[in-house]
Design an enzyme around this catalytic site. Structure first.
Site, mmCIF file in Angstrom:
data_model
loop_
_atom_site.group_PDB
_atom_site.id
_atom_site.type_symbol
_atom_site.label_atom_id
_atom_site.label_comp_id
_atom_site.label_asym_id
_atom_site.label_seq_id
_atom_site.Cartn_x
_atom_site.Cartn_y
_atom_site.Cartn_z
ATOM 1 N N THR A 1 8.037 -4.639 -6.221
ATOM 2 C CA THR A 1 6.808 -5.390 -6.506
ATOM 3 C C THR A 1 6.088 -4.852 -7.738
ATOM 4 O O THR A 1 5.728 -5.605 -8.647
ATOM 5 C CB THR A 1 5.864 -5.318 -5.293
ATOM 6 O OG1 THR A 1 6.534 -5.870 -4.160
ATOM 7 C CG2 THR A 1 4.599 -6.105 -5.545
ATOM 8 N N LYS B 1 2.826 8.928 -5.862
ATOM 9 C CA LYS B 1 1.850 9.883 -5.293
ATOM 10 C C LYS B 1 2.533 10.941 -4.436
ATOM 11 O O LYS B 1 2.120 12.093 -4.423
ATOM 12 C CB LYS B 1 0.790 9.146 -4.476
ATOM 13 C CG LYS B 1 1.344 8.348 -3.332
ATOM 14 C CD LYS B 1 0.276 7.554 -2.619
ATOM 15 C CE LYS B 1 0.890 6.617 -1.601
ATOM 16 N NZ LYS B 1 1.656 5.516 -2.183
ATOM 17 N N GLU C 1 -1.698 7.874 -13.543
ATOM 18 C CA GLU C 1 -2.943 7.227 -13.109
ATOM 19 C C GLU C 1 -2.736 6.340 -11.880
ATOM 20 O O GLU C 1 -3.577 6.299 -10.974
ATOM 21 C CB GLU C 1 -3.519 6.383 -14.255
ATOM 22 C CG GLU C 1 -4.837 5.697 -13.943
ATOM 23 C CD GLU C 1 -5.953 6.693 -13.696
ATOM 24 O OE1 GLU C 1 -6.490 6.688 -12.566
ATOM 25 O OE2 GLU C 1 -6.313 7.463 -14.599
ATOM 26 N N VAL D 1 -3.000 7.198 -7.712
ATOM 27 C CA VAL D 1 -4.221 7.247 -6.903
ATOM 28 C C VAL D 1 -5.055 5.998 -7.144
ATOM 29 O O VAL D 1 -5.368 5.668 -8.289
ATOM 30 C CB VAL D 1 -5.069 8.497 -7.231
ATOM 31 C CG1 VAL D 1 -6.377 8.481 -6.441
ATOM 32 C CG2 VAL D 1 -4.294 9.770 -6.930
ATOM 33 N N GLY E 1 -4.630 2.748 -7.010
ATOM 34 C CA GLY E 1 -4.124 1.526 -7.628
ATOM 35 C C GLY E 1 -4.676 1.269 -9.008
ATOM 36 O O GLY E 1 -4.496 2.054 -9.938
ATOM 37 N N GLY F 1 0.229 -8.833 5.073
ATOM 38 C CA GLY F 1 0.928 -8.033 4.069
ATOM 39 C C GLY F 1 0.187 -6.803 3.590
ATOM 40 O O GLY F 1 0.622 -6.131 2.661
ATOM 41 N N LYS G 1 -3.246 11.419 -2.017
ATOM 42 C CA LYS G 1 -4.118 11.043 -3.127
ATOM 43 C C LYS G 1 -5.260 12.048 -3.289
ATOM 44 O O LYS G 1 -5.639 12.394 -4.412
ATOM 45 C CB LYS G 1 -4.663 9.635 -2.886
ATOM 46 C CG LYS G 1 -3.576 8.565 -2.920
ATOM 47 C CD LYS G 1 -4.090 7.221 -2.435
ATOM 48 C CE LYS G 1 -2.987 6.176 -2.466
ATOM 49 N NZ LYS G 1 -3.427 4.890 -1.882
#
Length: 428
Positions: A16, A107, A131, A134, A136, A189, A207
């Protein structure tokens, strides 16, 4: 006019997020010369099965051999979106040793092996940016490393898992029980088929380890983080929290204290007036306190194809600019301190304690006496009668060391008048 060069990317993984990254590279194609002074394109995409079609990705870019990427001198930037520890760890190390710059969203890997990878990057003068590992699409690691570098940061806390925040939001807004809210999250989802990493707090713990390492300039790994999930939270706990003007959230908390670093993930009652209490559904937010900036909050989408791809593309553009100006590796590992990590039993918290007790005179006094013997003070009590001579008692304590509270709780649980300890939740 001199022809612009093209910087080539090797993409590891086409799930994805990988497809999201490819889409953004294509969507930004005409913008890149203005943003980085060069063109940018994906040259190879590593997949397990190159016969399987990937939405929007040219089949001729697919390869099932990592060597096609690592041995290609044209590829200067490697983007890893495979997830997991291996083979991602091996691939990233190999890419850095080959002089390629790496952007990753991993992560799990950074929380466990970040030091090793950052050392390898530094040794070979390469960029390693993460980046997207953590929160998104929310920019938080770059602000911690750069924008807030002039601060001594004392606290980083927040909601960094969208699945659990969605579940708790539904339990709060619609009175759902945990199991029903989880089922809805799965149907929509938001939750994986195996939601363990989310609902037990492991995802948030990784995170928080990464954020604490950067914020406090001292190495924190996932194993240092105390984690507790949301599976024991009930609609009754949430109803009591509302009655007391609070909201229950799964929070990641990192504090830099004179005695050492506190790092923990657990459910917590926070005042409904606190900005984090208003962060609902799958959104994430991180609250930072520094000596100069005071309080700052970062809010947005914590996961998803394009929000995560957005964070990755920000890193890719940063790397590309560094390549153009020959300044890669300028920000490497920032953990130049070795601060102690506090154990959970050394940390002080307030507590929400809900229990079923016999409904007769002297029970509350006995409980208060037991708490007092362990230096636990009571700040609030709610008692509601129920059936069969049993009452539901809710106690909110003053701030107390975890060990003292645990000892007191053990004694209360063994009292004849205590029939059940239903919930124990920390209070902000």
């Amino acid at each position: 006019m001199e022809e612009l060069k093209t910087l080539k990317i090797g993409l590891l993984g086409s799930g994805t997020v990988g497809i999201g990254v490819y889409k953004l590279v294509e969507a930004q194609r005409e913008e890149m010369p203005h943003k980085i002074g060069a063109n940018l394109s994906v040259k190879k995409v590593l997949v397990r099965d190159k016969t399987k079609k990937r939405e929007g990705i040219d089949q001729c870019l697919l390869t099932d051999r990592f060597e096609d990427i690592i041995e290609d001198d044209d590829i200067q930037i490697v983007v890893e979106v495979m997830g997991g520890i291996e083979p991602a760890r091996t691939y990233i190390n190999a890419a850095l040793k080959a002089g390629k710059h790496v952007v990753t969203a991993n992560k799990d890997l950074i929380a466990e092996h970040g030091k090793e990878l950052l050392d390898t990057a530094s040794e070979h003068g390469c960029d390693l940016l993460f980046e997207a590992a953590v929160a998104g699409g929310i920019p938080i690691l770059r602000p911690l490393k750069q924008c807030l570098a002039g601060n001594h940061l004392s606290e980083v806390m927040g909601i960094v898992n969208g699945t659990t925040n969605f579940i708790l939001s539904k339990m709060t807004e619609e009175g759902m029980e945990f199991s029903d809210a989880l089922m809805l999250a799965t149907e929509l989802g938001y939750a994986e088929a195996d939601p363990t990493a989310d609902i037990e707090g492991y995802d948030a713990g990784r995170k928080v380890a990464i954020m604490a390492s950067i914020a406090f300039n001292s190495r924190v790994t996932f194993s240092d983080v105390y984690t507790e999930g949301i599976t024991k939270i009930t609609s009754r706990d949430i109803a009591y929290a509302k009655e007391m003007g609070c909201t229950i959230k799964l929070l990641g908390v990192a504090k830099n204290t004179p005695e050492g670093i506190e790092v923990r993930v657990h459910p917590m009652l926070i005042p409904s007036s606190h900005p984090l209490a208003k962060v609902d559904d799958s959104f994430n937010a991180v609250f930072v306190h520094g000596d100069a900036v005071d309080d700052a909050m970062f809010y947005g989408r914590g996961a998803g194809e394009l929000p995560t791809a957005s964070a990755i593309m920000g890193d890719v553009i940063d790397v590309a600019r560094n390549i153009q100006f020959h300044c890669n590796g300028r920000i490497s590992c920032t953990c130049y301190k070795e601060l102690p990590i506090k154990k959970i039993n050394e940390i002080e918290s307030k507590y929400f304690l809900r229990m079923q007790v016999e409904d007769r005179a002297g029970v509350l006094a006995k409980i208060a006496d037991t708490l007092g013997k362990h230096n636990v003070s009571i700040s609030q009590v709610i008692q509601k009668n129920s059936r069969d001579n049993m009452a539901e008692l809710v106690v909110i304590t003053a701030k107390v060391k975890e060990q003292n509270f645990s000892d007191a709780l053990a004694d209360i649980a063994e009292m004849e008048t205590t029939k059940k300890v239903s919930s124990v939740i920390r209070v902000y």
